[in-house]
Write a protein that holds these residues in place. Structure first.
Motif: not given
Length: 679
Positions: A163-165, A182-186
């Motif tokens: 994602g992009l934030f 558990r969130s990656s590649d953001n």
């Protein structure tokens, strides 16, 4: 239920949230939807205070390519919840003034029950803390222009990747700005994440209580965190490998790029990275307890960061294969500290399955200026230390048990992030107040300097010194109680005020009236220009003489202890003390002759008060039972970590308070406060 694109009539929709977290006010399910809520406000507050907000305002489920624009949500436990939504877009939404806990910490003492615990979220345990937006299994999400203030947690990402934030304004909340599990590649970029803090009273205590501008917990990998401002928070960035790594020694929150952020004025750590391998480059980390805390970090690259005015610039216990290169460390107590303990705690899979000896460091080309001790290193093998510079340093190096030698260079490959073409400058403007003395936290969280506030700064005998902050306008004294001198009695903001307490006064009140520009208060209510607004100081300090008696008990259950309580306390105590307040945190034996574990207390006092409604708040570890005139009003009789309990009671005249409390093991807490509600 919304399944197709449609128009919405602008207005404020007062729709209280349901207690059932499997339902919501509005549910969206569908594909390729663009929903513009311009002018729509969903308000679930229903006249309640923030800790009583319930339910979910909007749920988006099992969908693809859903865009939500210009929606305002306030007064719910969860503002927006999305699960299994691919390519979700949130644009220019305002999810301020949603759920937050009432904090038990006071100006003069910390409530341990306020500590946050994010370690577990396999079953959405984070729900209990609320969230402005909670995205679960939402890959390739885009969130920009989100505003969250005066809540607890801002944007929470759970099992959401790629994602992009960016360009979000999530400030002045009492928990987290952005939290990840558990969130990656953001990419977390160009966000304003300042003043997400609790557990701080300037000059009294500085704990942070695991609040943070940015949180990465449990196997969050390969994220880019760049060009954000996360100042004046508990931690600027808080990263922990997770239970899986702690149990197995495998994995971690690895390979995250932390570049070009400002994490200054943190209560605890500008950056905390533990049990993991990451890249930390070109960050500003001033005026914090620790600039970087890197316990058990390995293969971590720490380069070109600046740390000024910290107690410790960089501190790493049991780290290995780390590179510390070209950092600027000035005006710190200790510039760089490396060490290891004699033994590891039992049951740590990480330490049992990995070599956690402190070893193999490259410490190259760093500058230490105006620092008491540049390097404090103990028990560390294979240190390659070259080309460091020392200017006005008290001691360059101290410590024992180290070995120094030249090591072959370690290869580190990474790309420097580029600013986004439309990324904002998220850093604090030069005119913004900076420094830990401007972290002001009351029962609902951090102060945002936009509404009138009278804040106690110090007590000197009978004198109380206050600061006044707020918008443009004028204030004057409306009434006072318990003070025989207040100076000045009118003026503009900001200002300072001095008040002299009447000896032995139980109730102290300063009521000020403000008239000025339009503002929004801490509970989200708008006060129009020219309308009178009352604010001030209200403290209650009754003269109580507590008798606290201590008893030893055997290893029995809390229920069995309850059964034998009267029999136990009919005998002689093993110790006794007198106190004018119950505000105890016992890490070891409370008194000589009292064991550190398995003891009970019997506390009693009488006091006289004016008729009215009073709030009684207890903090206990472990069980507690509080009675007023023989009637139980608070009971939390089990083994627990520090917990807060509240009762509202009608009092007037003379009353007897009786408290039974027990400690089963570990830390013991007994804290009681009484305060009037209203006038």
């Amino acid at each position: 239920m919304i399944t197709t694109a449609q128009a919405f009539q602008a207005g404020v929709y007062a729709l209280p949230g349901l207690v059932d977290m499997d339902t919501s006010v509005l549910t969206i399910r569908g594909n390729d939807l663009i929903l513009d809520f311009a002018g729509v406000v969903l308000d679930g507050s229903d006249g309640r205070l923030p800790d009583a907000f319930t339910g979910i305002a909007v749920r988006i489920l099992d969908s693809r390519n859903v865009t939500i624009r210009n929606l305002t949500i306030r007064g719910y436990q969860i503002g927006l919840y999305a699960e299994n939504v691919q390519n979700l877009v949130l644009e220019n939404c305002n999810f301020s003034h949603n759920y937050r806990q009432r904090l038990g910490s006071k100006w003069d003492r910390e409530a341990l029950g306020d500590w946050l615990y994010y370690h577990d979220n396999e079953n959405d345990e984070w729900f209990r803390y609320g969230a402005a937006a909670y995205l679960k299994q939402c890959d390739s999400a885009l969130v920009r222009g989100l505003r969250v203030t005066q809540g607890q947690n801002g944007l929470m990402l759970v099992r959401s990747n790629h994602g992009l934030f960016y360009n979000n304004d999530i400030r002045f909340n009492s928990g987290l700005g952005i939290g990840m599990y558990r969130s990656s590649d953001n990419r977390i970029m160009h966000n304003r994440l300042d003043w997400n803090v609790r557990g701080y009273s300037h000059g009294q205590y500085a704990r942070g209580q695991d609040s943070a501008g940015i949180l990465l917990y449990e196997q969050c990998m390969r994220n880019t965190i760049a060009f954000n401002s996360a100042t004046h928070s508990g931690d600027g960035l808080f990263l922990w490998a997770g239970n899986h790594t702690m149990d197995t020694g495998k994995g971690g929150c690895n390979d995250n790029m932390v570049y070009g952020n400002d994490f200054s004025h943190s209560v605890a750590n500008g950056i905390e990275v533990t049990f993991s391998s990451n890249i930390l480059v070109n960050n500003r980390l001033d005026d914090s307890r620790y600039g970087i805390w890197g316990g058990y970090s390995h293969h971590t690259y720490i380069a070109e960061n600046t740390m000024e005015g910290c107690d410790y610039g960089i501190a790493i216990e049991h780290g290995n294969n780390n590179q510390i290169i070209r950092n600027q460390i000035s005006q710190c107590g200790i510039g760089l500290q490396l060490w290891e303990r004699d033994r590891q705690p039992e049951g740590w899979g990480f330490a049992e399955r990995r070599n956690v000896a402190s070893r193999r460091y490259h410490i190259l080309d760093n500058t230490f200026t105006d620092t008491e001790t540049a390097l404090e290193i103990s028990g560390t093998d294979s240190i390659d230390m070259r080309d460091n510079r020392y200017d006005e340093v008290g001691t360059e190096l101290k410590g024992t048990g180290n070995t120094f030698n030249d090591l072959p260079p370690q290869s580190v490959s990474f790309e420097i992030p580029e600013p986004l073409p439309d990324g904002i400058n998220a850093f604090l403007p030069s005119e913004t107040v900076r420094g830990r003395k401007y972290m002001i936290v009351n029962e609902w969280g951090p102060y945002n300097f936009t509404y009138p506030l009278l804040w106690l700064r110090s007590i000197d005998g009978s004198v109380r010194n206050f600061s006044l902050f707020g918008p443009q306008g004028n204030w004057e004294l409306a009434r006072a109680r318990g003070f025989d001198e207040i100076n000045p009695q009118r003026g503009s903001l900001p200002a300072a005020l001095r008040a002299v307490r009447v000896p032995d006064s139980a109730r102290m009140v300063i009521d000020l009236t403000f008239i000025g520009e339009t503002f929004v208060d801490q509970l989200g209510d708008t006060v129009e220009r020219g309308a009178p607004y009352h604010f001030g100081y209200d403290a209650y300090d009754p003269q109580l003489n507590w008798t606290v008696r201590f008893f030893r008990y055997e290893d029995i259950s809390p229920e069995m202890l309850r059964h034998f309580l009267l029999e136990l306390m009919s005998g002689p105590p093993i110790a006794e003390l007198q106190a004018d307040r119950l505000a105890f945190t016992w890490w070891r034996e409370p008194l000589a002759g009292v064991p550190s574990d398995r003891f009970a207390t019997h506390s009693s006092a009488s006091f006289t008060c004016s008729p009215g409604t009073y709030r009684i708040v207890t903090e206990s570890d472990d069980g507690i039972q509080l009675s007023v005139d023989g009637k139980v009003v608070i009971e939390n009789w089990d083994v627990h970590t520090p917990e807060l309990d509240t009762a509202m009671v009608e009092l007037g005249g003379t009353h007897e308070i009786l408290i039974h409390h027990f400690d089963h093991g570990g830390l013991a807490v007994l804290d009681v406060s009484i305060e009037p509600v209203g006038n």
